[in-house]
Design a protein around this motif. Structure first.
Motif: not given
Length: 372
Positions: A102-127
């Motif tokens: 996430f820190q790398w993404e902010l720096e690479s995009l040149g931004i200070h925040y993201t509009d949406f932070g997503f829990l990624h690929c939650v397909d099972t209860e275990n996820d």
């Protein structure tokens, strides 16, 4: 013209283009072309971008493209989507790796925040359990409190799991796989859930104010070719996009593009005539189609009484699902279901074999009783 839809639990300016853009297919382009694609997309009204499965080489040119216009765009970053040293996409539940990404993404995009932070690929209860026990969910909460994440969301393919996450009351947005193959149980391993389970999830999102961004609208391209389509017949990109946009709760569809030419073809969707977006052909594809249920395609139009049959059916279904706003929207219509004079025009045209004239009578009686 581009259509825009507001995030229910968002600020007044959080209004998204119905046609968004996914970064998952563009990573093989040069940085110069990636930047051109993003600039052209923004110039033509696209303001919603998803970064799931985008390669590492996408971020820097994207950042250059939005310099001076950060407030015009809405970005969806996934906490759990990571990249190896070669730039290839993968996924992780390791908190440190996710924080570093996430820190790398902010720096690479040149931004200070993201509009949406997503829990990624939650397909099972275990996820979900892993995202909680590893501290990823708490990390997202901290970032939201700091203003580095404006909204928490999640991506999933599984209705039962999605409902469990919505139950937490922590999320404002869901990314979900929506296309006719998945919704009518003719998809692959990602087309999870019965016809009714998926429809109920979308209606719940509409009722509870959870926006939906749509992934896999073309079923990985399979729906675009009759040889690979699970129906044995093909649909066009525009038909698939319109189908997804007509599902309750959907705010934006985020197909990927491979290059500038793909983007130019997508951009024509906004100006395409209704006939090119008419997806009612799926009603005749196979017996598995859930006949007798309106899918809001409006193939029954034009109605001699000028009733918006698809919209009235949608408000009815949403009201039955507990959406009080749907009832209010229905009451504000100038022409309601009771305007039907049973000419039978809609019944003869419905590809899903819905007796719309009888349904109009049922809907009119329902809202009459509801309001008394």
């Amino acid at each position: 013209m581009m259509e825009y839809r507001k995030l229910p639990h968002g600020e007044e300016n959080e209004v998204f283009s119905t046609l968004g853009l996914g970064m998952g297919g563009i990573q093989k382009c040069s940085e110069v072309e990636i930047e051109k694609v993003i600039r052209k997309a923004i110039d033509h009204g696209i303001n919603f971008f998803d970064f799931c499965a985008g390669g590492r080489n996408v971020y820097v040119p994207f950042g250059r493209a939005i310099v001076g216009q950060r407030e015009k765009v809405f970005l969806q970053l996934h906490f759990g989507a990571v990249y190896n040293s070669q730039g290839d996409y993968g996924w992780s539940r390791n908190l440190k790796q996710i924080k570093d990404t996430f820190q790398w993404e902010l720096e690479s995009l040149g931004i200070h925040y993201t509009d949406f932070g997503f829990l990624h690929c939650v397909d099972t209860e275990n996820d979900l359990d892993e995202l909680i026990t590893s501290g990823v969910l708490d990390y997202l909460k901290e970032l939201k409190a700091e203003g580095k994440v404006r909204h928490i969301g999640f991506s999933s393919h599984t209705p039962a799991v999605a409902n469990g996450i919505i139950d937490t009351c922590l999320v404002d947005m869901m990314m979900f796989s929506i296309n006719p193959a998945y919704d009518f149980e003719k998809g692959d391993e990602y087309g999870i859930g019965s016809i009714s389970e998926r429809a109920q999830l979308f209606r719940r999102c509409e009722r509870d104010g959870i926006g939906i961004s749509v992934m896999k609208p073309f079923h990985g391209g399979q729906l675009l070719d009759e040889k690979s389509s699970p129906f044995g017949k093909s649909l066009t990109r525009y038909q698939c996009i319109q189908y997804a946009l007509d599902r309750p709760g959907v705010l934006t569809v985020v197909p990927g593009v491979r290059n500038l030419m793909d983007l130019e073809q997508l951009l024509e969707f906004s100006e395409a005539p209704a006939s090119e977006k008419d997806y009612s052909a799926i009603g005749g594809f196979m017996e598995i189609i859930d006949t007798g249920n309106c899918v809001y395609c409006n193939h029954c139009q034009p109605c001699p009484a000028k009733i918006d049959i698809g919209l009235i059916n949608k408000y009815y279904d949403l009201s039955l699902a507990g959406d009080k706003m749907a009832t209010n929207h229905y009451e504000k219509l100038n022409i309601k279901a009771d305007a039907c004079f049973e000419c039978g025009h809609c019944d003869s045209r419905c590809p899903f074999h819905v007796s719309q004239s009888a349904r109009m009578k049922e809907i009119a009686e329902y809202f009459k009783t509801y309001n008394h």
